[in-house]
Design an enzyme around this catalytic site. Structure first.
Site, PDB file in Angstrom:
ATOM      1  N   GLU A 150      15.788   3.322  16.790  1.00  0.00           N
ATOM      2  CA  GLU A 150      15.003   4.238  15.944  1.00  0.00           C
ATOM      3  C   GLU A 150      14.284   5.232  16.835  1.00  0.00           C
ATOM      4  O   GLU A 150      14.266   5.104  18.056  1.00  0.00           O
ATOM      5  CB  GLU A 150      14.010   3.446  15.081  1.00  0.00           C
ATOM      6  CG  GLU A 150      14.696   2.648  13.984  1.00  0.00           C
ATOM      7  CD  GLU A 150      13.708   2.021  13.018  1.00  0.00           C
ATOM      8  OE1 GLU A 150      13.054   2.753  12.273  1.00  0.00           O
ATOM      9  OE2 GLU A 150      13.598   0.789  13.021  1.00  0.00           O
TER      10      GLU A 150
ATOM     11  N   HIS B  52       6.288   9.972   7.094  1.00  0.00           N
ATOM     12  CA  HIS B  52       7.690   9.743   7.465  1.00  0.00           C
ATOM     13  C   HIS B  52       8.454  11.030   7.184  1.00  0.00           C
ATOM     14  O   HIS B  52       8.274  11.650   6.137  1.00  0.00           O
ATOM     15  CB  HIS B  52       8.267   8.585   6.646  1.00  0.00           C
ATOM     16  CG  HIS B  52       9.516   8.009   7.227  1.00  0.00           C
ATOM     17  ND1 HIS B  52      10.710   8.700   7.253  1.00  0.00           N
ATOM     18  CD2 HIS B  52       9.764   6.810   7.813  1.00  0.00           C
ATOM     19  CE1 HIS B  52      11.632   7.932   7.835  1.00  0.00           C
ATOM     20  NE2 HIS B  52      11.083   6.787   8.188  1.00  0.00           N
TER      21      HIS B  52
ATOM     22  N   ARG C  13       7.986  10.354  14.787  1.00  0.00           N
ATOM     23  CA  ARG C  13       7.981  10.773  13.379  1.00  0.00           C
ATOM     24  C   ARG C  13       7.126  11.984  13.079  1.00  0.00           C
ATOM     25  O   ARG C  13       7.495  12.834  12.274  1.00  0.00           O
ATOM     26  CB  ARG C  13       7.427   9.620  12.544  1.00  0.00           C
ATOM     27  CG  ARG C  13       8.426   8.573  12.407  1.00  0.00           C
ATOM     28  CD  ARG C  13       7.903   7.471  11.577  1.00  0.00           C
ATOM     29  NE  ARG C  13       8.953   6.491  11.594  1.00  0.00           N
ATOM     30  CZ  ARG C  13       8.863   5.277  11.135  1.00  0.00           C
ATOM     31  NH1 ARG C  13       7.738   4.881  10.581  1.00  0.00           N
ATOM     32  NH2 ARG C  13       9.868   4.468  11.197  1.00  0.00           N
TER      33      ARG C  13
ATOM     34  N   HIS D 146       3.402   7.513   4.731  1.00  0.00           N
ATOM     35  CA  HIS D 146       4.176   6.287   4.938  1.00  0.00           C
ATOM     36  C   HIS D 146       3.311   5.121   5.415  1.00  0.00           C
ATOM     37  O   HIS D 146       3.484   3.992   4.971  1.00  0.00           O
ATOM     38  CB  HIS D 146       5.255   6.591   5.976  1.00  0.00           C
ATOM     39  CG  HIS D 146       6.191   5.455   6.247  1.00  0.00           C
ATOM     40  ND1 HIS D 146       6.950   4.867   5.260  1.00  0.00           N
ATOM     41  CD2 HIS D 146       6.512   4.801   7.408  1.00  0.00           C
ATOM     42  CE1 HIS D 146       7.692   3.903   5.787  1.00  0.00           C
ATOM     43  NE2 HIS D 146       7.432   3.842   7.078  1.00  0.00           N
TER      44      HIS D 146
ATOM     45  N   ARG E 201       2.208   5.233  14.923  1.00  0.00           N
ATOM     46  CA  ARG E 201       2.927   3.961  15.095  1.00  0.00           C
ATOM     47  C   ARG E 201       4.385   4.189  15.474  1.00  0.00           C
ATOM     48  O   ARG E 201       5.074   5.016  14.880  1.00  0.00           O
ATOM     49  CB  ARG E 201       2.869   3.173  13.786  1.00  0.00           C
ATOM     50  CG  ARG E 201       3.685   1.904  13.806  1.00  0.00           C
ATOM     51  CD  ARG E 201       3.498   1.120  12.524  1.00  0.00           C
ATOM     52  NE  ARG E 201       4.019   1.799  11.376  1.00  0.00           N
ATOM     53  CZ  ARG E 201       5.264   1.669  10.907  1.00  0.00           C
ATOM     54  NH1 ARG E 201       6.134   0.888  11.528  1.00  0.00           N
ATOM     55  NH2 ARG E 201       5.648   2.315   9.829  1.00  0.00           N
TER      56      ARG E 201
HETATM   57  P1  FAD Z   1       1.893  -5.531   2.501  1.00  0.00           P
HETATM   58  O1  FAD Z   1       3.244  -5.985   2.799  1.00  0.00           O
HETATM   59  O2  FAD Z   1       1.746  -4.199   1.870  1.00  0.00           O
HETATM   60  O3  FAD Z   1       1.207  -6.609   1.551  1.00  0.00           O
HETATM   61  C1  FAD Z   1      -0.054  -6.349   0.971  1.00  0.00           C
HETATM   62  C2  FAD Z   1      -0.317  -7.409  -0.059  1.00  0.00           C
HETATM   63  O4  FAD Z   1      -1.667  -7.320  -0.506  1.00  0.00           O
HETATM   64  C3  FAD Z   1       0.533  -7.278  -1.312  1.00  0.00           C
HETATM   65  O5  FAD Z   1       0.913  -8.572  -1.688  1.00  0.00           O
HETATM   66  C4  FAD Z   1      -0.429  -6.689  -2.332  1.00  0.00           C
HETATM   67  O6  FAD Z   1      -0.104  -7.003  -3.662  1.00  0.00           O
HETATM   68  C5  FAD Z   1      -1.716  -7.369  -1.906  1.00  0.00           C
HETATM   69  N1  FAD Z   1      -2.933  -6.672  -2.326  1.00  0.00           N
HETATM   70  C6  FAD Z   1      -3.281  -5.381  -2.096  1.00  0.00           C
HETATM   71  N2  FAD Z   1      -4.494  -5.129  -2.619  1.00  0.00           N
HETATM   72  C7  FAD Z   1      -4.920  -6.287  -3.175  1.00  0.00           C
HETATM   73  C8  FAD Z   1      -6.082  -6.659  -3.886  1.00  0.00           C
HETATM   74  N3  FAD Z   1      -7.067  -5.796  -4.141  1.00  0.00           N
HETATM   75  N4  FAD Z   1      -6.191  -7.933  -4.333  1.00  0.00           N
HETATM   76  C9  FAD Z   1      -5.200  -8.834  -4.120  1.00  0.00           C
HETATM   77  N5  FAD Z   1      -4.071  -8.526  -3.461  1.00  0.00           N
HETATM   78  C10 FAD Z   1      -3.933  -7.276  -2.986  1.00  0.00           C
HETATM   79  N6  FAD Z   1       7.595  -1.362   9.006  1.00  0.00           N
HETATM   80  C11 FAD Z   1       8.404  -1.849   9.960  1.00  0.00           C
HETATM   81  O7  FAD Z   1       7.929  -2.434  10.933  1.00  0.00           O
HETATM   82  N7  FAD Z   1       9.764  -1.700   9.849  1.00  0.00           N
HETATM   83  C12 FAD Z   1      10.352  -1.072   8.807  1.00  0.00           C
HETATM   84  O8  FAD Z   1      11.564  -0.976   8.727  1.00  0.00           O
HETATM   85  C13 FAD Z   1       9.510  -0.531   7.799  1.00  0.00           C
HETATM   86  N8  FAD Z   1      10.038   0.149   6.752  1.00  0.00           N
HETATM   87  C14 FAD Z   1       9.222   0.531   5.736  1.00  0.00           C
HETATM   88  C15 FAD Z   1       9.778   1.107   4.608  1.00  0.00           C
HETATM   89  C16 FAD Z   1       8.999   1.444   3.530  1.00  0.00           C
HETATM   90  C17 FAD Z   1       9.605   2.073   2.306  1.00  0.00           C
HETATM   91  C18 FAD Z   1       7.599   1.200   3.584  1.00  0.00           C
HETATM   92  C19 FAD Z   1       6.717   1.541   2.425  1.00  0.00           C
HETATM   93  C20 FAD Z   1       7.026   0.654   4.730  1.00  0.00           C
HETATM   94  C21 FAD Z   1       7.831   0.306   5.805  1.00  0.00           C
HETATM   95  N9  FAD Z   1       7.287  -0.259   6.954  1.00  0.00           N
HETATM   96  C22 FAD Z   1       8.114  -0.727   7.928  1.00  0.00           C
HETATM   97  C23 FAD Z   1       5.868  -0.569   7.039  1.00  0.00           C
HETATM   98  C24 FAD Z   1       5.657  -2.047   6.720  1.00  0.00           C
HETATM   99  O9  FAD Z   1       6.513  -2.429   5.674  1.00  0.00           O
HETATM  100  C25 FAD Z   1       4.237  -2.360   6.310  1.00  0.00           C
HETATM  101  O10 FAD Z   1       3.317  -1.742   7.151  1.00  0.00           O
HETATM  102  C26 FAD Z   1       4.012  -3.872   6.367  1.00  0.00           C
HETATM  103  O11 FAD Z   1       4.980  -4.528   5.604  1.00  0.00           O
HETATM  104  C27 FAD Z   1       2.622  -4.203   5.866  1.00  0.00           C
HETATM  105  O12 FAD Z   1       2.524  -5.591   5.729  1.00  0.00           O
HETATM  106  P2  FAD Z   1       1.163  -6.206   5.222  1.00  0.00           P
HETATM  107  O13 FAD Z   1       1.366  -7.667   5.126  1.00  0.00           O
HETATM  108  O14 FAD Z   1       0.049  -5.716   6.040  1.00  0.00           O
HETATM  109  O15 FAD Z   1       0.947  -5.559   3.771  1.00  0.00           O
HETATM  110  C1  SIN Z   2      12.351   3.342   8.593  1.00  0.00           C
HETATM  111  O1  SIN Z   2      13.238   2.503   8.376  1.00  0.00           O
HETATM  112  O2  SIN Z   2      12.553   4.514   8.861  1.00  0.00           O
HETATM  113  C2  SIN Z   2      10.936   2.869   8.530  1.00  0.00           C
HETATM  114  C3  SIN Z   2      10.651   2.057   9.696  1.00  0.00           C
HETATM  115  C4  SIN Z   2       9.167   1.894   9.895  1.00  0.00           C
HETATM  116  O3  SIN Z   2       8.365   2.393   9.112  1.00  0.00           O
HETATM  117  O4  SIN Z   2       8.817   1.283  10.896  1.00  0.00           O
END
Ligand code: FAD
Ligand code: SIN
Length: 528
Positions: free
Chosen positions: A113, A228, A274, A334, A369
């Site tokens: 990437e 993004h 990015r 993003h 990031r």
């Molecule tokens: P999340 O996975 O967002 O989980 C948050 C949780 O908190 C959810 O369950 C939600 O319901 C809960 N929540 C929120 N507010 C409350 C509340 N008030 N009360 C109770 N529950 C609540 N990162 C990578 O490293 N690689 C990738 O390929 C990548 N691709 C991505 C593609 C997309 C489309 C997106 C949107 C993001 C991507 N990212 C990627 C970023 C990455 O997915 C996220 O930063 C990461 O998954 C965040 O994980 P987390 O556990 O911190 O939060």
């Molecule tokens: C992507 O697949 O382009 C997203 C990866 C990331 O947010 O780290």
């Protein structure tokens, strides 16, 4: 519903689930999650999870790329933790049965990437987050020692004598509940929905940042939002992410005339970091007055459709063939690099409160990031915060609002105190669209003083409206959504106005250069 637990984890994405799995067996664990437990940013992750596992890779090389992307503001000690501890946690996922794609020798296939100097991204086709989420959820949901309360929206942190002692929540039908806990961890994810155009699902409203700020915890570096470069830009279709891995596997960005254009603005071309690619797109659209596109037409059709089935399906739903059509793209919000400030073990400034994952700001991403470092962050820092929660109570004292810079951060830090938004007599509550549209137009990819000042003025008035409406509408979920968007929007806008330089995800058209002399520092905000 009144619950009592040793450990409360709020959020069921990668950080929350990984933390819960570490905590199990050491005390009562409650996981609160506001929607279906499988709904999270994690489930939408496409590209993959980065880890230095390849023969030509090393934690040092991974650290170098992470720090280069972070544009001078990564906390080196946090990066060190991420890249050194990361591989073991990724191997653990493999041992638990993660179905990552494999190469010809049977080892994990490593993708490339933007801004990675080698192939180091493990993936499950183009739906890596779905696979990791499935795996972690199957372990959590299969363990009777973890109590998961779904459809429970945390609205407020409960404090006693300055310590966090749990959280209040509202259920799907608007009833109030609470969990009293010795240790509370925010794992609530990101805030993409603060912006009109975003890759994030609707749950990403920055609730954890808002409730932590309202409870008086330090939040930091919120001007740094990652846009993004490539989401599907078809009128009426969702802003579906078109993974950076498409370019990693050979896709090109082209303009209306079919010319590759990124190199005109950035020497590293299509795989520059990015922020650079996103701004190159904006400039090219301005220059030509026409859309830009991703094209994969020069790649093998079978490879494209088998490597990217999810993306191909999303394009097909918009009437486009990923393998042969030019796919119109534009940037979208993003990821938020800033968040609730933590040390390397997830402790925040508020005693008893920890944070991990996208909601947290460990400083590991600096001002921008590196792709695929976020899933890794959720695993590593989710598990570390859980370990800190299990330890003796003394290390769980928060580091305090007025404490010096975090351990391992060589740059100066500054703490700015603001009066907490308070209701005024004529204060109005906006619609979600009004907030998100304002943020996109005035606090988006290209920022400038006049627009930021205007945004701050509007958001301050709206925050007063929200604060005034909270007592009467506290159990209304639609109101709570707006409440988070407004407060997080205000924190981001003020931080963006304050930082008079351009760095990482933060670009000021009126201060287009990086200025290390004045701005090589982290800035935290506290509401008092
Ligand atoms: P999340 O996975 O967002 O989980 C948050 C949780 O908190 C959810 O369950 C939600 O319901 C809960 N929540 C929120 N507010 C409350 C509340 N008030 N009360 C109770 N529950 C609540 N990162 C990578 O490293 N690689 C990738 O390929 C990548 N691709 C991505 C593609 C997309 C489309 C997106 C949107 C993001 C991507 N990212 C990627 C970023 C990455 O997915 C996220 O930063 C990461 O998954 C965040 O994980 P987390 O556990 O911190 O939060
Ligand atoms: C992507 O697949 O382009 C997203 C990866 C990331 O947010 O780290």
């Amino acid at each position: 519903m009144r619950l009592r637990a040793d450990f409360l984890v709020i959020g069921s994405g990668i950080a929350g689930l990984r933390a819960a799995l570490s905590l199990v067996g050491t005390g009562d664990v409650v996981v609160l999650t506001k929607a279906d437990p499988r709904e999270s940013n994690t489930g939408y992750a496409q590209g993959g999870i980065a880890a230095a596992l390849g023969p030509d890779d090393s934690p040092e090389l991974h650290a170098r790329d992470t720090i280069a992307a972070g544009d001078g503001l990564c906390v080196p000690a946090a990066v060190d933790v991420l890249v050194r501890e990361g591989p073991a946690y990724v191997r653990e996922l493999i041992d638990w049965g993660a179905a990552f794609d494999r190469d010809a020798s049977g080892g994990p296939a490593l993708g490339r990437e933007g801004a990675h100097s080698v192939r180091r991204v493990l993936h499950a086709r183009d739906a890596t987050g779905r696979e990791i989420g499935r795996l972690l959820w199957s372990r959590v949901s299969g363990d009777p020692r973890i109590r998961v309360v779904d459809d429970a929206l945390a609205t407020e942190l409960m404090t006693r004598d300055g310590d966090c002692v749990g959280a209040a929540f509202i259920t799907g039908d608007g009833a109030q509940g609470s969990v009293t806990a010795t240790h509370t961890m925010l794992a609530t994810g990101g805030a993409g929905h603060v912006f009109r155009e975003t890759t994030n699902p609707a749950i990403a409203t920055g609730d954890g940042i808002a409730i932590a700020a309202r409870a008086g915890a330090r939040v930091a570096d919120l001007e740094f939002v990652q846009f993004h470069p490539t989401v599907l830009n078809v009128e009426g279709a969702p802003r579906f992410l078109l993974s950076e891995v498409l370019r990693g596997e050979g896709a090109h960005l082209v303009n209306e005339a079919g010319e590759r254009f990124v190199q005109r603005y950035e020497p590293a071309g299509d795989l520059a970091s990015r922020d650079l690619v996103a701004r190159a797109i904006v400039r090219e659209v301005e220059r030509t007055g026409a859309p830009v596109y991703l094209t994969l037409a020069h790649l093998d059709r079978d490879f494209v459709t088998s490597r990217f089935p999810t993306i191909a399906r999303a394009c097909a739903q918009a009437g486009l063939d990923l393998a042969s059509d030019r796919i119109p793209v534009s940037p979208a919000a993003h990821y938020v690099m800033g968040g609730v400030e933590t040390d390397l073990d997830g402790r925040t400034s508020l005693p008893g409160l920890l944070a991990a994952g996208e909601v947290a700001c460990t400083g590991v991403h600096g001002a921008n990031r590196l792709a695929s470092n976020s899933l890794l962050e959720g695993l590593v820092f989710g598990a570390r915060a859980a370990r800190a929660m299990m330890g003796p109570p003394s290390p769980l004292r928060g580091f305090g609002v007025a404490s010096p810079p975090r351990a391992g951060n060589p740059w100066p830090s500054e703490v700015v105190r603001w009066p907490r938004p308070a209701g005024g007599p004529d204060a109005a509550v906006p619609t979600p669209f009004e907030v998100r549209d304002l943020m996109w137009r005035h606090v988006g990819l290209l920022r400038g003083r006049a627009a930021l000042e205007q945004a701050c003025g509007r958001l301050e008035a709206w925050a007063a409206g929200s604060a005034a409406a909270r007592p009467a509408h506290g159990c209304d979920r639609d109101f709570r959504r707006i409440d988070s968007l407004v407060d997080v929007g205000l924190l981001i806008a003020r931080a963006a106005l304050r930082r008079q330089e351009s760095r990482g995800g933060h670009f000021r058209a009126d201060f287009p250069s990086r200025d290390d002399l004045h701005w090589k520092k982290h800035i935290a905000d506290v509401w008092i």
